[in-house]
Design an enzyme around this catalytic site. Structure first.
Site, PDB file in Angstrom:
ATOM      1  N   HIS A  65     -33.275  -4.433 -73.534  1.00  0.00           N
ATOM      2  CA  HIS A  65     -32.260  -3.375 -73.486  1.00  0.00           C
ATOM      3  C   HIS A  65     -31.228  -3.599 -74.572  1.00  0.00           C
ATOM      4  O   HIS A  65     -30.890  -4.733 -74.922  1.00  0.00           O
ATOM      5  CB  HIS A  65     -31.585  -3.318 -72.108  1.00  0.00           C
ATOM      6  CG  HIS A  65     -30.795  -4.538 -71.736  1.00  0.00           C
ATOM      7  ND1 HIS A  65     -29.460  -4.689 -72.028  1.00  0.00           N
ATOM      8  CD2 HIS A  65     -31.148  -5.663 -71.068  1.00  0.00           C
ATOM      9  CE1 HIS A  65     -29.023  -5.846 -71.556  1.00  0.00           C
ATOM     10  NE2 HIS A  65     -30.032  -6.462 -70.968  1.00  0.00           N
ATOM     11  N   ASP A  67     -28.258  -1.772 -74.337  1.00  0.00           N
ATOM     12  CA  ASP A  67     -26.953  -1.466 -73.765  1.00  0.00           C
ATOM     13  C   ASP A  67     -26.250  -2.742 -73.326  1.00  0.00           C
ATOM     14  O   ASP A  67     -26.889  -3.749 -73.007  1.00  0.00           O
ATOM     15  CB  ASP A  67     -27.074  -0.482 -72.605  1.00  0.00           C
ATOM     16  CG  ASP A  67     -27.920  -0.999 -71.455  1.00  0.00           C
ATOM     17  OD1 ASP A  67     -29.024  -1.506 -71.726  1.00  0.00           O
ATOM     18  OD2 ASP A  67     -27.478  -0.891 -70.290  1.00  0.00           O
ATOM     19  N   ASP A  98     -26.786 -11.129 -74.457  1.00  0.00           N
ATOM     20  CA  ASP A  98     -27.352 -10.257 -73.418  1.00  0.00           C
ATOM     21  C   ASP A  98     -27.336  -8.807 -73.873  1.00  0.00           C
ATOM     22  O   ASP A  98     -26.401  -8.079 -73.603  1.00  0.00           O
ATOM     23  CB  ASP A  98     -26.534 -10.416 -72.135  1.00  0.00           C
ATOM     24  CG  ASP A  98     -27.154  -9.726 -70.953  1.00  0.00           C
ATOM     25  OD1 ASP A  98     -28.317  -9.285 -71.045  1.00  0.00           O
ATOM     26  OD2 ASP A  98     -26.479  -9.612 -69.918  1.00  0.00           O
ATOM     27  N   GLU A 129     -29.981  -0.682 -68.696  1.00  0.00           N
ATOM     28  CA  GLU A 129     -30.277  -1.856 -67.889  1.00  0.00           C
ATOM     29  C   GLU A 129     -29.029  -2.373 -67.200  1.00  0.00           C
ATOM     30  O   GLU A 129     -29.076  -2.809 -66.048  1.00  0.00           O
ATOM     31  CB  GLU A 129     -30.893  -2.960 -68.744  1.00  0.00           C
ATOM     32  CG  GLU A 129     -31.578  -4.070 -67.953  1.00  0.00           C
ATOM     33  CD  GLU A 129     -30.625  -5.163 -67.466  1.00  0.00           C
ATOM     34  OE1 GLU A 129     -31.019  -5.920 -66.556  1.00  0.00           O
ATOM     35  OE2 GLU A 129     -29.491  -5.262 -67.987  1.00  0.00           O
ATOM     36  N   GLU A 130     -27.899  -2.318 -67.896  1.00  0.00           N
ATOM     37  CA  GLU A 130     -26.651  -2.833 -67.338  1.00  0.00           C
ATOM     38  C   GLU A 130     -25.993  -1.842 -66.377  1.00  0.00           C
ATOM     39  O   GLU A 130     -25.030  -2.187 -65.708  1.00  0.00           O
ATOM     40  CB  GLU A 130     -25.672  -3.171 -68.463  1.00  0.00           C
ATOM     41  CG  GLU A 130     -26.140  -4.244 -69.430  1.00  0.00           C
ATOM     42  CD  GLU A 130     -26.154  -5.641 -68.817  1.00  0.00           C
ATOM     43  OE1 GLU A 130     -25.905  -5.767 -67.593  1.00  0.00           O
ATOM     44  OE2 GLU A 130     -26.413  -6.597 -69.556  1.00  0.00           O
ATOM     45  N   GLU A 159     -34.522 -11.281 -71.723  1.00  0.00           N
ATOM     46  CA  GLU A 159     -33.243 -11.623 -71.098  1.00  0.00           C
ATOM     47  C   GLU A 159     -32.844 -13.066 -71.425  1.00  0.00           C
ATOM     48  O   GLU A 159     -33.709 -13.924 -71.624  1.00  0.00           O
ATOM     49  CB  GLU A 159     -33.341 -11.469 -69.579  1.00  0.00           C
ATOM     50  CG  GLU A 159     -33.455 -10.038 -69.090  1.00  0.00           C
ATOM     51  CD  GLU A 159     -32.149  -9.265 -69.194  1.00  0.00           C
ATOM     52  OE1 GLU A 159     -31.116  -9.852 -69.576  1.00  0.00           O
ATOM     53  OE2 GLU A 159     -32.168  -8.061 -68.888  1.00  0.00           O
ATOM     54  N   HIS A 350     -21.574 -11.531 -70.527  1.00  0.00           N
ATOM     55  CA  HIS A 350     -20.594 -10.711 -69.803  1.00  0.00           C
ATOM     56  C   HIS A 350     -19.177 -11.294 -69.873  1.00  0.00           C
ATOM     57  O   HIS A 350     -18.289 -10.801 -69.166  1.00  0.00           O
ATOM     58  CB  HIS A 350     -20.996 -10.514 -68.337  1.00  0.00           C
ATOM     59  CG  HIS A 350     -22.230  -9.688 -68.150  1.00  0.00           C
ATOM     60  ND1 HIS A 350     -22.478  -8.977 -66.995  1.00  0.00           N
ATOM     61  CD2 HIS A 350     -23.295  -9.458 -68.956  1.00  0.00           C
ATOM     62  CE1 HIS A 350     -23.630  -8.345 -67.101  1.00  0.00           C
ATOM     63  NE2 HIS A 350     -24.163  -8.630 -68.292  1.00  0.00           N
TER      64      HIS A 350
END
Length: 380
Positions: A65, A67, A98, A129-130, A159, A350
């Site tokens: 992903h 995003d 990520d 995905e997030e 990931e 994150h």
């Protein structure tokens, strides 16, 4: 030859907060098209998705992903979150680990394999995905199932899986996710006259405490080395707007992360039985089953091949894990025979000042390339 670090920086510079792709998928499409891949865009709702193949029947899928989560308090960052900065052997920026590092490495690996004339590769990239994950990989999987009868042999999701050192962990599965929103109903009254009412807070607390004390229930024996099934109270809410009133209802949200061998219907029955025993009929419960578990055998062809290449490149023999949260592997499991996740270290995902090591990104591209190369050549 594509410079994986330059590509990573370009991807970070795309402000692709879910579900906006912000040019990241355009960049991937241009690169893959020039390498000879056939690229399709598969939008759904506000989400954009990319599917690319080398025109052969895909036997190996590289998925990820583009995003990212919002940067949060930008004053906590030492550099702008959406302007990639190279510093002290790392690349900093939101999404660096990520999972734009994984995406950059996959794109480089795919183009290298294409240049070698190795066919049977597919690329899947999503911008959801997030977020809710309703129109991303799930949508692409549904599209694939409508148009294809065969499963894909191997899939790697990029990931960030590694813990202390790059190369130390492969995810061979994930637990499922089952959420319950419980409402216990009572009778509102003045706190000084509790006998005139029925305080739902006490009933709800009793029910949750019963679950806690009796956990875990007797469930199916685990055969996949996954962390044991457990439950967590996510939120509690009640009140009538004043300190001298007992409420008419109390609400709790709980989540089960359940191992592949366990039955979500049994978990549901266990909770509902506890509610009935402690509150009688004074409850309602809404269920959300947001993720099925998946597990790839530790002695599978894909796991062995990836372990061997990680060992060659890093000198480490990675541990096999099924811990952590959900991923898009929950959707891909339905169209892929063998599925694993492997990517860079996850220590800063994150968080402010998210970063990824420059050398590990280069090594990651090599590991993807050599693993897929070995798998596809061995099938010829």
């Amino acid at each position: 030859m594509i410079d994986v670090i330059a590509l990573l920086k370009s991807l970070i510079n795309c402000q692709s907060i879910t579900p906006v792709q912000a040019g990241a998928l355009d960049l991937a499409q241009e690169l893959l098209s020039k390498a000879g891949f056939t690229v399709q865009r598969l939008p759904a709702g506000e989400v954009d998705n990319l599917w690319a193949t080398d025109n052969a029947c895909p036997r190996a899928l590289l998925a990820g992903h583009i995003d990212v989560v919002p940067p949060g308090d930008e004053t906590a960052w030492h550099s702008a979150p959406f302007i990639a900065e190279e510093r002290d052997g790392y690349i900093y920026g939101r999404g660096a680990a990520d999972m734009k590092a994984g995406v950059a490495a996959m794109l480089c690996a795919a183009t290298r394999l294409r240049q070698q004339g190795i066919n049977g590769i597919a690329i899947l990239l999503t911008s959801d995905e997030e977020g809710p994950a309703l129109h991303g990989t799930r949508h692409v999987v549904e599209w694939w199932q409508k148009n294809n009868e065969e499963c894909i042999d191997y899939a790697i999701v990029g990931e960030p899986t590694c813990e202390e050192f790059f190369g130390d962990t492969i995810k061979t599965g994930r637990r499922g996710s089952l959420t319950a929103r419980i409402i216990v109903h009572g009778q509102q009254t003045h706190v000084a006259y509790p006998h005139r009412g029925d305080n739902p807070n006490h009933q709800l607390i009793n029910a949750l405490e019963t679950m806690r004390q009796n956990w875990p229930p007797c469930l199916t024996a685990e055969a996949s080395s996954a962390p044991s099934t457990g439950f967590q109270v996510v939120s509690l809410k009640s009140g009538a707007g004043a300190n001298n009133i007992t409420p008419a209802s109390a609400t709790a949200t709980i989540n089960f992360r359940y191992a592949p061998a366990d039955d979500p219907a049994q978990l549901q029955q266990t909770l509902e039985s506890s509610l009935t025993q402690t509150t009688g009929k004074n409850w309602t419960c809404d269920w959300e089953h947001s993720a099925e578990p998946f597990f790839t055998a530790t002695d599978s062809v894909l796991v062995h091949a990836l372990q061997e290449e990680i060992d060659k490149v890093t000198g480490r023999r990675p541990a096999l894990s099924t811990g952590g949260g959900t991923s898009d592997g929950r959707f891909l499991r339905t169209i892929c025979r063998e599925l694993v996740e492997f990517g860079p270290r996850n220590e800063t995902i994150h968080a402010p000042n998210e970063r990824v090591g420059i050398e590990e990104v280069r090594q990651l591209a090599t590991i993807y390339e050599k693993t897929v190369q070995g798998l596809l050549l061995s099938k010829n």
